[in-house]
Design a protein around this motif. Structure first.
Motif, PDB file in Angstrom:
ATOM      1  N   TYR A  61       0.876  -1.131   0.092  1.00 46.75           N
ATOM      2  CA  TYR A  61       0.097   0.010  -0.039  1.00 46.75           C
ATOM      3  C   TYR A  61       1.015   1.194  -0.124  1.00 46.75           C
ATOM      4  O   TYR A  61       2.145   1.132   0.552  1.00 46.75           O
ATOM      5  N   PRO A  62       0.081   2.449  -0.484  1.00 43.60           N
ATOM      6  CA  PRO A  62       1.062   3.490  -0.517  1.00 43.60           C
ATOM      7  C   PRO A  62       2.006   4.057   0.577  1.00 43.60           C
ATOM      8  O   PRO A  62       3.027   4.281   0.515  1.00 43.60           O
ATOM      9  N   GLY A  63       1.297   3.675   1.757  1.00 39.14           N
ATOM     10  CA  GLY A  63       1.881   4.345   3.203  1.00 39.14           C
ATOM     11  C   GLY A  63       2.730   3.165   3.426  1.00 39.14           C
ATOM     12  O   GLY A  63       3.362   3.551   4.613  1.00 39.14           O
ATOM     13  N   ALA A  64       3.172   2.016   3.150  1.00 41.85           N
ATOM     14  CA  ALA A  64       3.902   1.114   3.638  1.00 41.85           C
ATOM     15  C   ALA A  64       5.387   1.782   3.827  1.00 41.85           C
ATOM     16  O   ALA A  64       5.807   2.428   3.053  1.00 41.85           O
ATOM     17  N   ASP A  65       5.994   1.117   4.918  1.00 43.31           N
ATOM     18  CA  ASP A  65       7.509   1.890   5.343  1.00 43.31           C
ATOM     19  C   ASP A  65       8.350   1.213   4.879  1.00 43.31           C
ATOM     20  O   ASP A  65       9.429   1.171   5.410  1.00 43.31           O
TER      21      ASP A  65
ATOM     22  N   ASN B 173       9.786   3.337  -0.695  1.00 45.17           N
ATOM     23  CA  ASN B 173       8.642   3.160  -1.060  1.00 45.17           C
ATOM     24  C   ASN B 173       8.060   4.424  -1.245  1.00 45.17           C
ATOM     25  O   ASN B 173       7.496   4.806  -2.184  1.00 45.17           O
ATOM     26  N   ALA B 174       8.348   5.520  -0.331  1.00 50.31           N
ATOM     27  CA  ALA B 174       7.842   6.511  -0.461  1.00 50.31           C
ATOM     28  C   ALA B 174       8.426   7.343  -1.675  1.00 50.31           C
ATOM     29  O   ALA B 174       7.519   8.107  -2.276  1.00 50.31           O
ATOM     30  N   ALA B 175       9.755   7.237  -2.100  1.00 53.99           N
ATOM     31  CA  ALA B 175      10.185   7.708  -2.991  1.00 53.99           C
ATOM     32  C   ALA B 175       9.517   7.199  -4.395  1.00 53.99           C
ATOM     33  O   ALA B 175       9.332   7.878  -5.314  1.00 53.99           O
ATOM     34  N   PHE B 176       9.049   5.758  -4.398  1.00 54.95           N
ATOM     35  CA  PHE B 176       8.224   5.364  -5.632  1.00 54.95           C
ATOM     36  C   PHE B 176       7.005   5.995  -5.700  1.00 54.95           C
ATOM     37  O   PHE B 176       6.573   6.479  -6.894  1.00 54.95           O
ATOM     38  N   VAL B 177       6.384   6.446  -4.433  1.00 54.96           N
ATOM     39  CA  VAL B 177       5.011   6.941  -4.659  1.00 54.96           C
ATOM     40  C   VAL B 177       5.064   8.279  -5.207  1.00 54.96           C
ATOM     41  O   VAL B 177       4.456   8.889  -6.116  1.00 54.96           O
ATOM     42  N   LYS B 178       6.250   8.990  -4.618  1.00 60.47           N
ATOM     43  CA  LYS B 178       6.490  10.334  -5.350  1.00 60.47           C
ATOM     44  C   LYS B 178       6.810  10.412  -6.734  1.00 60.47           C
ATOM     45  O   LYS B 178       6.109  11.258  -7.523  1.00 60.47           O
ATOM     46  N   ALA B 179       7.740   9.262  -7.064  1.00 61.21           N
ATOM     47  CA  ALA B 179       7.862   9.488  -8.812  1.00 61.21           C
ATOM     48  C   ALA B 179       6.658   9.187  -9.359  1.00 61.21           C
ATOM     49  O   ALA B 179       6.632   9.520 -10.463  1.00 61.21           O
ATOM     50  N   TYR B 180       5.803   8.111  -9.053  1.00 54.55           N
ATOM     51  CA  TYR B 180       4.804   7.686  -9.538  1.00 54.55           C
ATOM     52  C   TYR B 180       3.891   9.082  -9.798  1.00 54.55           C
ATOM     53  O   TYR B 180       3.209   9.181 -10.845  1.00 54.55           O
ATOM     54  N   LEU B 181       3.464   9.549  -8.648  1.00 52.09           N
ATOM     55  CA  LEU B 181       2.532  10.824  -8.907  1.00 52.09           C
ATOM     56  C   LEU B 181       3.272  11.886  -9.887  1.00 52.09           C
ATOM     57  O   LEU B 181       2.463  12.471 -10.567  1.00 52.09           O
ATOM     58  N   ALA B 182       4.498  12.012  -9.621  1.00 55.35           N
ATOM     59  CA  ALA B 182       5.126  12.995 -10.849  1.00 55.35           C
ATOM     60  C   ALA B 182       4.990  12.688 -12.160  1.00 55.35           C
ATOM     61  O   ALA B 182       4.682  13.456 -13.010  1.00 55.35           O
ATOM     62  N   LYS B 183       4.899  11.207 -12.413  1.00 59.31           N
ATOM     63  CA  LYS B 183       5.078  10.874 -13.857  1.00 59.31           C
ATOM     64  C   LYS B 183       3.702  10.813 -14.129  1.00 59.31           C
ATOM     65  O   LYS B 183       3.106  10.901 -15.404  1.00 59.31           O
ATOM     66  N   PHE B 184       2.675  10.162 -13.407  1.00 55.31           N
ATOM     67  CA  PHE B 184       1.440   9.666 -13.957  1.00 55.31           C
ATOM     68  C   PHE B 184       0.162  10.489 -13.324  1.00 55.31           C
ATOM     69  O   PHE B 184      -0.878  10.309 -13.625  1.00 55.31           O
TER      70      PHE B 184
ATOM     71  N   TYR C  31       7.350  -2.923 -10.317  1.00 52.84           N
ATOM     72  CA  TYR C  31       8.689  -2.057  -9.767  1.00 52.84           C
ATOM     73  C   TYR C  31       9.569  -2.955  -9.063  1.00 52.84           C
ATOM     74  O   TYR C  31      10.729  -2.912  -8.853  1.00 52.84           O
ATOM     75  N   ALA C  32       8.945  -3.598  -8.113  1.00 56.23           N
ATOM     76  CA  ALA C  32       9.690  -4.671  -7.051  1.00 56.23           C
ATOM     77  C   ALA C  32      10.303  -5.558  -7.893  1.00 56.23           C
ATOM     78  O   ALA C  32      11.529  -6.080  -7.529  1.00 56.23           O
ATOM     79  N   ALA C  33       9.725  -6.355  -8.723  1.00 54.69           N
ATOM     80  CA  ALA C  33      10.265  -7.265  -9.741  1.00 54.69           C
ATOM     81  C   ALA C  33      11.677  -6.640 -10.561  1.00 54.69           C
ATOM     82  O   ALA C  33      12.735  -7.518 -10.353  1.00 54.69           O
ATOM     83  N   GLY C  34      11.533  -5.530 -10.953  1.00 50.17           N
ATOM     84  CA  GLY C  34      12.790  -4.780 -11.530  1.00 50.17           C
ATOM     85  C   GLY C  34      13.768  -4.603 -10.483  1.00 50.17           C
ATOM     86  O   GLY C  34      14.921  -4.749 -10.740  1.00 50.17           O
TER      87      GLY C  34
END
Lengths: 399, 291
Positions: A283-287, A291-302, A317-320
């Motif tokens: 989930y987006p808030g998982a610590d 993860n926080a950087a992923f959420v930020k990058a996601y929102l910036a791109k999409f 993303y995790a598989a990568g």
């Protein structure tokens, strides 16, 4: 003669030079995704996840010092097409690495093709038992093994005091290899604890008219409903349950409610989704680290809101991430070495949490969360250590 | 027993939706001898048009048909003129390819515009039901059913009590003879295609209000629609009505008394039996048709 030798040497130098340039070019990673067909919503999520991962790798110096380039082809959610695609990616496009497609149904044939050419297939969406029981040594799922997806839910229900505990359960499941084993396992666990099965239905994945199936659940008057669904079937069930004024105390679906606003819009608004449950591994808030950087990058791109980020994107993303760490540890693109490293028992870090593979490629370190829609928000409610809100039980009546 | 009654009611009510979609298909075949495999995509296009009107202009789904049906009618006439009429030989075979191309174009355009996310349309009648005894009938199914009754009746009147209808029926019976007695068969064809596509708009709205859909839903739809018109008899309007209801009732009843796994199988077994006994379908004509 002399001139000939000069020409020959010049040609040789040119050829070697070209070869070196090719070696320094981007590393192509072959992926087949369901960008159309039944799994198109999930396929799109995975594409977003893979692209973000590639962006992040390229921004931080690349993989083994080379840029990463994704070679993504569409399989139209077809188990036949996915085989053709990986065959082409490996033998014609000659990609040095591959990543997995969406869903157990497609990962099974895809991993067989990858295995034929000795390729490691790290993936995030092929987690059903049938992926791991075929003796393949090249498939690695970074997510929670699917069979355990509903465990957080069964644990919660069985932890209720006797007065609150439901006594009857209705099950309905798509005959997909992702959904059916989960439903079968939760039935076993519930029956062993004395919860009575009042309806158990399996339906073909081609089904388009879900009303008779929903009607049978309604007639059973079960206290709780466990649905082995994707998006179209759970939306149809919710609609039918509302029309027929059937209010189970709990309603959980294996997939569908995890698709954020796409789900709430389809059922008719967030207030309709109130109380609906779904298991998930992220989930987006998982610590988890990164993860926080992923959420930020996601929102910036999409764009959009954090709550709308599809769990599929995180799994891609995790598989990568895991493939990247394995490649960096062995220091080459040699798939045999990569497979040996993934099997070594080392722990890899991902935004889903730690990843450690057993001998068949299941992630034994994965976390399971239970999510519930509450007032338009998609919140982890169990296990208690991860819960950000109390579990709403029983589920309120339909809006 | 209660379940079977429920299943029959559900089958009848949702059968009406399939009748709407299949009528256009069988009408077009009857007059023009072409199989419009683009009908499924046109149904989905109709559903998206209703969705657009509802989302952006807040027009009720049923009221919106006043706009979407004429637009789709015009689209049908245009498609016929642009793609079907130029086919001069091998009409039946080539039309399958041409209309399949149309389907792919529509699907691609819809995917680009709306993405492949699933959409479901909502209104008060989608979530509310009418209570009769201990049965709840969702209003949306009742309205959809009434819509199909009204449109089937209107079609019946047009076919049997207008000059255009007489021309259409003549073209259905024998295209060449109709031409010889002075009927403008090309005009009749264009209008028929328009009507077929307009019916797809109505069917699409009804479908989209009862099921989640995306541009790929056209494949599920067209396969079911083709089965309906084959069972009913290609080109037979009565056949499409009977087979549409029949398919849904058989499937729904099988699903509750036996298992959803067998629902389609039992229906297809019935289809095979019917085709063995009556190769032309329930109401189809036996003699081959002439252009």
């Amino acid at each position: 003669m002399h001139r000939r030798i000069v020409a020959f040497v010049a040609a040789a130098v040119l050829l070697v030079g070209a070869g070196l340039a090719a070696a320094q070019g981007p590393i192509k990673i072959g992926i087949s995704l369901s960008l159309s067909g039944d799994f198109s919503a999930d396929g799109q999520g995975f594409q977003n996840g893979y692209e973000l991962w590639a962006d992040q790798v390229n921004a931080s110096g690349g993989l083994l010092g080379r840029q990463v380039k994704l070679d993504i082809v569409n399989d139209n959610s077809s188990p036949d097409q996915v085989q053709t695609n990986y065959q082409k990616l490996i033998t014609v496009d000659k990609v040095p690495l591959v990543l997995g497609p969406f869903s157990t149904l497609l990962t099974k044939p895809a991993s067989v093709v990858a295995n034929r050419y000795g390729y490691a297939m790290v993936e995030g969406a092929g987690g059903a038992p049938s992926v791991f029981n075929r003796g393949l040594k090249n498939v690695f799922d970074v997510a929670l093994p699917v069979i355990n997806d509903l465990d957080s839910f069964t644990q919660y229900i069985l932890s209720l005091p006797p007065g609150q505990r439901p006594s009857t359960v209705a099950y309905a499941t798509n005959d997909d290899p992702f959904t059916q084993p989960q439903i079968e396992r939760s039935r076993k666990l519930f029956e062993a604890a004395g919860l009575k099965t009042v309806s158990y239905q399996t339906y073909p994945s081609e089904t388009t008219d879900f009303n008779p199936i929903a009607d049978k659940i309604i007639q059973s008057k079960a206290d709780i409903v466990v649905a082995g669904t994707f998006m179209p079937d759970i939306v149809a069930f919710v609609q039918r349950f509302r029309q027929q004024h059937y209010n189970p105390q709990a309603l959980i679906a294996t997939a569908g409610p995890d698709l954020g606003s796409q789900f709430t819009k389809a059922v008719g608004g967030a207030q309709v989704a109130e109380g609906i449950l779904v298991p998930n591994t992220w989930y987006p808030g998982a610590d988890n680290p990164g993860n926080a950087a992923f959420v930020k990058a996601y929102l910036a791109k999409f764009g959009g809101a954090a709550a709308d980020i599809n769990g599929d994107a995180a799994e891609g993303y995790a598989a990568g991430q895991v493939l990247q760490q394995a490649v960096e540890k062995v220091g080459s693109l040699d798939n045999a070495k990569i497979i040996a490293e993934l099997h070594s028992g080392d722990t890899f870090q991902s935004i889903l949490g730690p990843v450690t593979f057993n001998s068949v490629g299941e992630n034994t370190a994965a976390k399971a969360y239970l999510f519930q829609w509450q007032q338009g928000q998609y919140l982890p409610v169990y296990p208690l250590a991860a819960a950000v809100a109390p579990f709403e039980y029983p589920k309120p009546a339909w809006h | 027993m209660r379940l079977i009654v429920d299943a029959v009611i559900t089958g009848v009510l949702s059968g009406g939706i399939y009748v709407l979609m299949a009528l256009g298909l069988t009408l077009i075949f009857g007059v023009m001898d072409i199989i419009n495999v683009g009908q499924g995509a046109l149904v989905i296009l109709g559903a998206y048009l209703s969705y657009l009107l509802q989302q952006h202009l807040h027009i009720d789904l049923f009221v919106g048909l006043i706009l979407t049906m004429p637009v789709m009618f015009a689209l049908g006439v245009g498609l016929e003129a642009a793609f079907i009429r130029p086919i001069r030989w091998e009409r039946t075979t080539l039309s399958i390819l041409v209309t399949f191309a149309i389907a792919l174009l529509i699907q691609g355009a819809l995917s680009l515009t709306f993405s492949t996310n699933l959409v479901q349309m909502h209104a008060w009648y989608v979530s509310h039901s009418l209570k009769i005894g201990s049965f709840y009938l969702a209003w949306v199914y009742i309205f959809d059913f009434l819509l199909s009754v009204v449109l089937v009746a209107a079609l019946y009147v047009v076919l049997n009590h207008t000059k255009f209808g007489a021309g259409l029926r003549a073209s259905m019976q024998n295209r060449t003879a109709a031409q010889l007695i002075g009927i403008d068969v090309e005009r009749v064809s264009a209008i028929t295609f328009g009507i077929g596509v307009a019916l797809a708009a109505a069917g699409g709205m009804a479908y989209g209000a009862t099921s989640a859909f995306n541009p790929n839903s056209q494949y599920d739809l067209i396969s079911r629609l083709l089965v309906i018109i084959i069972l009913g008899g290609m080109g037979s309007l009565r056949g499409a009505v009977v087979a549409g209801f029949g398919m849904l009732i058989v499937e729904d009843v099988t699903s509750v008394v036996w298992s959803p796994v067998w629902a389609s199988t039992v229906f297809y077994m019935l289809l095979v039996v019917v085709l063995v006994l009556r190769p032309q379908g329930l109401f189809g004509r036996l003699e081959s048709r002439r252009q």
